[in-house]
Motif scaffolding. Structure first.
Motif, short mmCIF file in Angstrom:
data_model
loop_
_atom_site.label_atom_id
_atom_site.label_comp_id
_atom_site.label_asym_id
_atom_site.label_seq_id
_atom_site.Cartn_x
_atom_site.Cartn_y
_atom_site.Cartn_z
N UNK A 104 7.78 52.53 35.98
CA UNK A 104 8.71 52.18 34.90
C UNK A 104 8.15 51.02 34.08
N UNK A 105 7.74 49.97 34.76
CA UNK A 105 7.26 48.78 34.05
C UNK A 105 6.02 49.05 33.22
N UNK A 106 5.07 49.78 33.78
CA UNK A 106 3.82 50.05 33.05
C UNK A 106 4.08 50.87 31.80
N UNK A 107 4.99 51.84 31.86
CA UNK A 107 5.33 52.63 30.68
C UNK A 107 5.97 51.74 29.61
N UNK A 108 6.92 50.90 30.01
CA UNK A 108 7.55 50.00 29.05
C UNK A 108 6.52 49.08 28.39
N UNK A 109 5.54 48.65 29.15
CA UNK A 109 4.51 47.77 28.58
C UNK A 109 3.61 48.52 27.62
N UNK A 110 3.04 49.62 28.07
CA UNK A 110 1.91 50.18 27.34
C UNK A 110 2.28 51.05 26.14
N UNK A 111 3.40 51.76 26.18
CA UNK A 111 3.69 52.54 24.98
C UNK A 111 4.01 51.61 23.80
N UNK A 112 4.59 50.46 24.09
CA UNK A 112 4.88 49.50 23.03
C UNK A 112 3.66 48.69 22.65
N UNK A 113 2.88 48.29 23.62
CA UNK A 113 1.65 47.54 23.36
C UNK A 113 0.68 48.35 22.51
N UNK A 114 0.46 49.61 22.87
CA UNK A 114 -0.47 50.45 22.12
C UNK A 114 0.04 50.73 20.71
N UNK A 115 1.32 51.04 20.59
CA UNK A 115 1.86 51.34 19.27
C UNK A 115 1.83 50.12 18.36
N UNK A 116 2.16 48.95 18.88
CA UNK A 116 2.15 47.74 18.07
C UNK A 116 0.75 47.41 17.56
N UNK A 117 -0.23 47.47 18.43
CA UNK A 117 -1.57 47.08 18.00
C UNK A 117 -2.15 48.10 17.02
N UNK A 118 -1.81 49.37 17.15
CA UNK A 118 -2.31 50.36 16.21
C UNK A 118 -1.58 50.28 14.87
N UNK A 119 -0.31 49.89 14.89
CA UNK A 119 0.48 49.87 13.66
C UNK A 119 0.06 48.75 12.72
N UNK A 120 -0.56 47.68 13.23
CA UNK A 120 -0.93 46.55 12.38
C UNK A 120 -2.41 46.55 12.01
#
Length: 445
Positions: A332-348
C-alpha cells in the motif's frame, strides 16, 4: 481479457481503451509475473541453498543498486539522444538471458554467491538504462495530465501479478528448486519483449545535441534548481534506504525465525499483491482528493508502521500474520509513494529533459539505497534481524513526520502543468479520449 470485452466493460474515457497504452500495460503485466519469480527465487537461492549470512544478503541487494550510482547520469544524456522503446525491449531480453544463467550454473555446480552478485549487478545495470527508458516511453503514450492515472493502472498490472504470482512462484520453487524457477521469468520476459516490439511510438531523436558533459550537467542543474524535484529526491532517497535495510533481512526473518518454507514465503507475498491491488484501485481518487504530496507522506508512514510491526512480532502464528501484514502495508505504502512521485516529476519536466531528469532522479534516490542494504545486513548480523527492521521502521516514521511539515510536499494538491510546446506528442494512435482532452484546457487528475 480480449480487446473486444475491454471495449464493452471499460468506461468511455478509460486509458485501457487506447490500443497503444493497452499493449504497454499488457507487457507490464506479463513481465511482472516473471518478476515475482525472481523476487523470491534469487534471495531464496542465496538464503536456503547457499546459506548466505545477513551481510552477504546485504551485498547481494547492494549489487543491484551499484549500477544506478555508477551509470545513471551518463545514461540520462544518452537516452535523450536515442529512441527509448528499443532500449526498453533490449533490456527485457538482457534480463531474461541473465536470470537464465542461474539454473545453468546450478546444474553444472558453478553457482556461488559471487555468481549471484554478478547476476544482481547485471540486472541493476540493465534496469539503469531500460528502466529509465520505460518511464519515458510512458510519457510518449499517455498525456501528461493523466500520468497519475497511468501509473496507478501500471501499478494495478504489477499488483495483479503480486496477488497470484507469489503463490505460484512459491509452488514452482518448491517443485523445481529456486534456481530452475528462474527459467519461468526468462520466458515471460521474452514474451514481454515481443509485445513491446509492436508498440507504435513516434519519436525522432534530435540530430543536433550539446556536448556530452555539458548536457549531463544541464540535467543535474535542472533537478538541483527545481525545489520540488530536489525535495522529493531527498525524501524518497531516505525511504529507499529504509526499504533496502528491511528487504535484506525480511526473508531471513521469515525462514530462520518464523520457520516458513519456500512455499510459505511465497504465499505470504500474496499479501504484498493484495496491498498493491487495493492501493492501485483507490490511489488515483485519493490523489485527486488529498493531493499527490500528502499521499506520498502517507505512504512513508504506512511502510514505517509495517516494518515496526514485524520488528516486535512474536515468533509464532501471530508473527507469521505480522509478516503478511508488513508485506501488505509495504504494498500500500509503496504504491502511494511511487505513482505520485513518478507523475509529479514527469509533469514538471520538458520533453527534451525527460531522459536526464529520470536518470538523475533515479541516481539521487538510489544513492542511499546501497548503504541502506549494507546497514540492514550489518545490523541483522551483529544486533539481530529485529534491529534492522526497527531501524527501517523508525527512520521511515521520522521521515513521514518531517515530510509532512515541508510546504513544498504538503501543498502539492494537483499535478503542475507545462506549456504545450514543452510537451512531446504522447501517442501515435488516436485515443478515444483524445478529442475530449483536446477540448479541455485544464484536466483534473
Amino acid at each position: 481479457m480480449s480487446a473486444l470485452s475491454l471495449r464493452f466493460r471499460l468506461a468511455p474515457t478509460d486509458l485501457l481503451r487506447d490500443a497503444t497504452y493497452r499493449r504497454l500495460w499488457t507487457s507490464i503485466l506479463i513481465s511482472s509475473f516473471g518478476g515475482q519469480v525472481t523476487l523470491l527465487a534469487l534471495p531464496l537461492t542465496a538464503a536456503v541453498l547457499l546459506h548466505a549470512a545477513p551481510t552477504q544478503m546485504g551485498v547481494l541487494t547492494a549489487m543491484e543498486i551499484v549500477p544506478f550510482v555508477l551509470f545513471s547520469l551518463p545514461t540520462g544524456v544518452w537516452l535523450d539522444r536515442v529512441r527509448k522503446l528499443p532500449v526498453y525491449v533490449v533490456g527485457e531480453l538482457s534480463i531474461a538471458c541473465t536470470v537464465a544463467t542461474v539454473p545453468l550454473a546450478w546444474w553444472f555446480g558453478w553457482l556461488s554467491m559471487w555468481w549471484l552478485y554478478l547476476v544482481g549487478f547485471v540486472i541493476g545495470a540493465v534496469n539503469t538504462t531500460a528502466g529509465s527508458a520505460a518511464q519515458v516511453v510512458l510519457t510518449q503514450i499517455v498525456p501528461r495530465e493523466r500520468l497519475v492515472e497511468a501509473h496507478a493502472k501500471n501499478a494495478l498490472a504489477s499488483s495483479t501479478a503480486e496477488v497470484t504470482g507469489p503463490g505460484a512462484a512459491g509452488a514452482l520453487i518448491k517443485l523445481t528448486g529456486a534456481p530452475f524457477a528462474l527459467i519461468a521469468d526468462a520466458a515471460l520476459l521474452l514474451i514481454s519483449a515481443i509485445i513491446l516490439r509492436g508498440v507504435p511510438v513516434k519519436e525522432t531523436p534530435s540530430a543536433v545535441n550539446a556536448p556530452f558533459w555539458p548536457a549531463m550537467r544541464e540535467g543535474l542543474n535542472f533537478v538541483r534548481g527545481h525545489k520540488l524535484l530536489l525535495t522529493m529526491a531527498t525524501c524518497v532517497g531516505v525511504w529507499q534506504m529504509c526499504s533496502q535495510a528491511a528487504t535484506v533481512v525480511q526473508i531471513l526473518f521469515a525462514t530462520r525465525q518464523l520457520g516458513l518454507s519456500e512455499r510459505g514465503v511465497g504465499l505470504s507475498y500474496v499479501a504484498l499483491g493484495a496491498g498493491t491491488v487495493a492501493a492501485s484501485a483507490i490511489a488515483h481518487r485519493l490523489a485527486r482528493r488529498f493531493g499527490p504530496g500528502p499521499m506520498m507522506v502517507l505512504g512513508f508512514g504506512i511502510c514505517g508502521m509495517g516494518w515496526l510491526l514485524l520488528a516486535v512480532a512474536p515468533l509464532n502464528t501471530y508473527g507469521v500474520a505480522a509478516y503478511a501484514m508488513m508485506l501488505l502495508m509495504f504494498g500500500v505504502g509503496a504504491v502511494f509513494i511511487f505513482i505520485n512521485f513518478l507523475a509529479l516529476r514527469q509533469s514538471v519536466t520538458p520533453a527534451r529533459m525527460l531522459g536526464r531528469m529520470t536518470s538523475t532522479m533515479r541516481w539521487l534516490i538510489l544513492l542511499p539505497a546501497g548503504p541502506g542494504a549494507l546497514i540492514g545486513g550489518w545490523l541483522g548480523e551483529y544486533f539481530g534481524l529485529r534491529a534492522a527492521l526497527g531501524f527501517a521502521g523508525g527512520t521511515a516514521m521520522l521521515l513521514a513526520l518531517i515530510a509532512r511539515r515541508l510546504p513544498v510536499i504538503r501543498n502539492v494538491k494537483a499535478l503542475p502543468t507545462l506549456k504545450a510546446e514543452a510537451i512531446a506528442p504522447y501517442s501515435s494512435e488516436p485515443s478515444p479520449t483524445k478529442a475530449l482532452l483536446d477540448r479541455t484546457e485544464d484536466c483534473d487528475v
